[in-house]
Scaffold this active site. Structure first.
Site, short mmCIF file in Angstrom:
data_model
loop_
_atom_site.label_atom_id
_atom_site.label_comp_id
_atom_site.label_asym_id
_atom_site.label_seq_id
_atom_site.Cartn_x
_atom_site.Cartn_y
_atom_site.Cartn_z
CD1 TRP A 19 -2.71 1.70 0.60
CD2 TRP A 19 -1.32 2.38 2.24
NE1 TRP A 19 -3.08 2.97 0.97
CE2 TRP A 19 -2.24 3.42 1.97
CE3 TRP A 19 -0.36 2.57 3.22
CZ2 TRP A 19 -2.24 4.63 2.65
CZ3 TRP A 19 -0.34 3.77 3.90
CH2 TRP A 19 -1.27 4.79 3.62
CG ASP B 102 -14.90 7.30 2.88
OD1 ASP B 102 -16.11 7.26 3.09
OD2 ASP B 102 -14.07 6.49 3.31
CE LYS C 4 -10.47 7.98 -4.81
NZ LYS C 4 -9.89 8.97 -3.87
CD1 TRP C 5 -15.44 0.42 -7.66
CD2 TRP C 5 -17.35 0.90 -8.71
NE1 TRP C 5 -16.24 -0.69 -7.58
CE2 TRP C 5 -17.41 -0.43 -8.22
CE3 TRP C 5 -18.43 1.41 -9.42
CZ2 TRP C 5 -18.53 -1.24 -8.43
CZ3 TRP C 5 -19.54 0.59 -9.61
CH2 TRP C 5 -19.59 -0.71 -9.12
CG ASP C 6 -11.52 3.53 -2.77
OD1 ASP C 6 -10.70 2.62 -3.03
OD2 ASP C 6 -11.24 4.51 -2.06
CG MET C 7 -12.51 -3.37 -3.84
SD MET C 7 -11.08 -4.38 -3.49
CE MET C 7 -11.79 -6.01 -3.49
CG ASP D 192 -4.48 5.85 -0.93
OD1 ASP D 192 -5.09 6.39 -1.86
OD2 ASP D 192 -5.02 5.07 -0.11
C1 GLA Z 1 -8.83 4.93 -0.35
C2 GLA Z 1 -8.51 5.81 -1.53
C3 GLA Z 1 -8.34 7.23 -1.06
C4 GLA Z 1 -9.59 7.70 -0.38
C5 GLA Z 1 -9.93 6.75 0.76
C6 GLA Z 1 -11.28 7.09 1.37
O1 GLA Z 1 -7.75 4.81 0.49
O2 GLA Z 1 -7.37 5.36 -2.19
O3 GLA Z 1 -8.02 8.07 -2.14
O4 GLA Z 1 -10.64 7.73 -1.31
O5 GLA Z 1 -9.97 5.41 0.33
O6 GLA Z 1 -11.63 6.24 2.39
#
Ligand code: GLA
Length: 738
Positions: free
Chosen positions: A208, A376, A485-488, A557
């Site tokens: 990460w 978020d 922005k579709w996050d996981m 990130d």
């Molecule tokens: C992940 C994404 C970040 C942000 C956070 C929000 O870590 O990579 O850019 O959107 O989630 O919880």
């Protein structure tokens, strides 16, 4: 003709502009052999001699092709397990009685115009109709049909051959013609056997906030593999592998590479055998995988892209960039200028409300930024990362007046509007979980592992897919939203589904990925104008599979400009700059605590889809004053960066002092060089960078000066970079052909 079959010799010849791939059939047993992959051979006649039918018995005598001595030696096109080839197989099948051997015999073939597709999964395509930049859109498909007559199983090897790019794709179709089910325990998508020529293995390793660092090691006897069984392609290892000759540089050396158009568990492996052959393979990871194939059912493997370059890493990179730009990404934004966004994650984290967002939007508009992305924390009762995933309704305490009011206000300010979702997840503290605890992937009677205080939704279940889709779509239908922005943000564990029967439980991880693909397919179908950016805790799902749905992916990130040099270098080894989400953030950097000049942060983020990730209302005035200049710079260079040819010139990861890369447009009239002095040094020579991709005979002027240089001298002798003062300094050099 991209694909030819030479009847007499029983040889298939697959040609791309600079490569040839040969497959042959052994007359007696119908084994399918791999003959050759490498530089293009113009003449296809007489190549049958490359089918190596020697064998290696214990004693120096001929032993009538005993399978144990023949198959373990043979260069096989698609190896199966259990009948004498003791190297890693590509296919393992268990029948209803528990027997596991499989042996394929060639039957027949067909050659089809165009490129095969794969139901329910991303795949490269021939038709680049959306792309005005594609030179040619032609591709041809070869299907070779093999059977195991004991299992009554048909295995079709599919090959896609491109005419405008040195890429060959592979995928496998398996059909059960028996009356009983079989269990597929392993289905790799591609395998090739080659002579071992002292290769090194090049892969992308990470973590990460440290994704895709280039790693290169000498191959030794035995198996060397990378992979993921985290349910996504992952931060740690990447679905890309290359074997390179030891002399390989950017411009020289032999490179065999594989890239996986898939977003879940994968394995990429090289095995050097006792007979000095090397087997290179890629496919779905076997750990935990099993697929029940009932009578008449079909299984499709995801697609692997193969490429060979006889001219080092640059040509490999250009092949992947061109293939993915012209034959994989479908988004209408592919060839468009992307809006410069400002995202509030690093600006506010969860601590924001409507007024805070509008204040950022107002200042952003003044500085030339074009879109506000609300990250978020806008839904349910979410004010930290421990609740509300699954409750996709607006938190009106934070956003008084609701979402459409906020979107209207942002639009009145003159910005586009984007929103963050993490649709695949469910928080234990959510209304959704309280109503449907069994929708989370988990094993009955076992406390499921939480990660970031959340579980993963069981996307093997059609009703969960439908519900999840409606939650996202309902929000998008409620207001004019331009971007998602579709996050996981967590990996899969506790692999259990109450929906799947016991003997189908091994299907969960693959079905999960198919569920993600179905969700995103529905999304881009219902909202064709939406700009979709995928993300997974930064860059854990930065893979070709996701690019089929979204033209850009959040790269990492870690937004520190210096850390980003290596992350973006590794990413750009395979992926076009147009796909790499890169933002300018505030300092001291939130990941590493480093302070870098605002200019350097802007110059580094320019090599991607440009944006900001900071509280513009709070950053120093001097930084803020630089934003209009940076946004103007983006408008000036976006096309060159998106459509141009990328070259790596120098790498900080190896020289520990400076980094340099450049982009040249197709006509070679325009080139942008980025040079970053990572660490200043006392009393040293200026650095000389040998540029690439220019027109040797043309003259180039360095913008902002009256200096003129011949292309050949810039490329062969090099450009002398002016002395920079201090650490973390950058310079952009724009050369224009006069
Ligand atoms: C992940 C994404 C970040 C942000 C956070 C929000 O870590 O990579 O850019 O959107 O989630 O919880």
């Amino acid at each position: 003709m991209a694909i030819q079959y030479f009847e007499q010799e029983r040889v298939f010849k697959l040609d791309t502009p600079n490569t040839t791939y040969l497959i042959g059939v052994v007359d007696e047993e119908g084994y399918l052999g791999h003959l050759y992959y490498g530089a293009r051979l113009e003449n296809g006649q007489g190549l049958g001699y490359l089918l190596r039918t020697e064998e290696a018995p214990f004693v120096p005598s001929k032993n009538n092709r005993e399978k144990s001595s023949f198959l373990d030696f043979f260069h096989t096109e698609y190896p199966t397990g259990g009948v004498g080839d003791y190297r890693e197989s590509a296919l393992e099948v268990r029948n209803a009685d528990g027997f596991t051997a499989c042996q394929l015999q060639y039957q027949d073939y067909e050659i089809l115009d165009g490129k095969y597709d794969i139901p329910g999964m991303p795949a490269t395509f021939a038709d680049a109709a959306q792309s005005s930049h594609a030179q040619s859109s032609q591709a041809t498909t070869l299907r070779i049909r093999c059977v195991d007559s004991v299992l009554n199983l048909e295995v079709i090897l599919q090959y896609g051959v491109f005419e405008d790019v040195d890429a060959i794709t592979r995928s496998v179709i398996i059909q059960n013609h028996d009356d009983s089910p079989v269990y597929l325990e392993k289905v790799l998508s591609a395998s090739i056997d080659m002579d071992m020529e002292d290769y090194e293995m090049l892969t992308l390793h990470g973590s990460w906030a440290r994704e895709r660092h280039i790693q290169r090691n000498k191959l030794v006897y035995g198996r060397q593999s990378i992979g993921s069984f985290r349910g996504e392609s992952g931060h740690q290892e990447h679905p890309f592998i290359a074997l390179v000759s030891p002399d390989t540089t950017q411009e020289h050396g032999s490179v065999y590479a594989m890239s996986f158009v898939y977003s879940g568990n994968f394995i990429a492996q090289a095995e050097v055998s006792q007979f000095d052959s090397v087997r290179l393979q890629m496919g779905i990871h076997t750990q935990g995988f099993s697929w029940k194939l009932d009578p008449k059912e079909t299984f499709y493997s995801p697609e692997v892209v193969l490429t060979y370059s006889g001219n080092g890493l640059d040509h490999m990179t250009h092949t992947f960039h061109n293939l993915y730009r012209n034959h994989l990404i479908r988004s209408p934004y592919l060839h468009q200028e992307r809006p410069i966004l400002i995202n509030n994650w690093e600006a506010t984290y969860f601590d924001f409300d409507r007024e805070k967002l509008l204040a950022i939007a107002r200042d952003a508009k003044d500085a030339g930024i074009e879109m506000l992305v609300m990250d978020d924390g806008w839904f349910g009762k979410r004010s930290s990362d421990d609740s509300s995933l699954g409750d996709w309704f607006v938190n009106e305490e934070k956003l008084q007046g609701g979402l459409s009011y906020l979107v209207d206000e942002v639009k009145n300010i003159g910005l586009k509007f984007g929103i963050w979702f993490e649709p695949e997840m469910i928080s234990p503290d959510s209304n959704l979980y309280r109503a449907h605890p069994d929708w989370a992937i988990s094993i009955p009677r076992r406390d499921a592992t939480q990660s970031r205080s959340q579980f993963v939704l069981d996307l093997s279940r059609p009703e969960v897919i439908d519900y999840t889709y409606e939650q996202v779509a309902k929000i998008l239908r409620s207001a004019p939203i331009d971007y998602v922005k579709w996050d996981m943000n967590r990996q899969l564990s506790d692999l259990g589904s109450v929906y799947l029967e016991a003997d189908k439980m091994g299907e969960l991880s693959h079905r999960y990925v198919l569920g993600v693909y179905e969700l995103q397919e529905r999304l881009v179908t219902e909202f064709p104008d939406l700009l979709l950016e995928n993300c997974s805790g930064g860059g854990a799902r930065f893979d070709p599979g996701m690019l089929y749905y979204s033209p850009q992916i959040w790269c990492s990130d870690d937004t520190d400009a210096i850390e980003r040099l290596q992350i973006q270098e590794g990413t750009a080894l395979v992926y076009p700059l147009s796909t790499i989400g890169a933002h300018v953030s505030d300092c001291p950097n939130h990941s590493v605590g480093r302070t870098t000049p605002f200019k350097t942060r802007g110059d580094v983020a320019l090599a991607g889809t440009f944006g900001y990730e900071l509280d513009i209302t709070k950053i120093p005035d001097a930084d803020r004053a630089m934003i209009p200049e940076q946004t103007a710079q983006y408008h000036k260079y976006h096309e060159l960066i998106r459509e141009g040819t990328y070259y790596r010139i120098a790498s900080w990861g190896t020289n520990h002092s400076y980094d340099c890369y450049m982009v040249v447009n197709q006509d070679k009239t325009d080139a942008l060089v980025t040079y970053v002095q990572v660490l200043g040094q006392a009393n040293v020579h200026t650095k000389k960078m040998k540029l690439k991709g220019l027109d040797a005979g043309a003259t180039y002027e360095l913008e902002g000066t009256s200096e003129q240089y011949l292309g050949e001298s810039l490329m062969n002798a090099g450009y002398i970079v002016p002395k920079l003062w201090g650490d973390f300094q950058s310079i952009l050099l724009h050369f224009i052909r006069v």
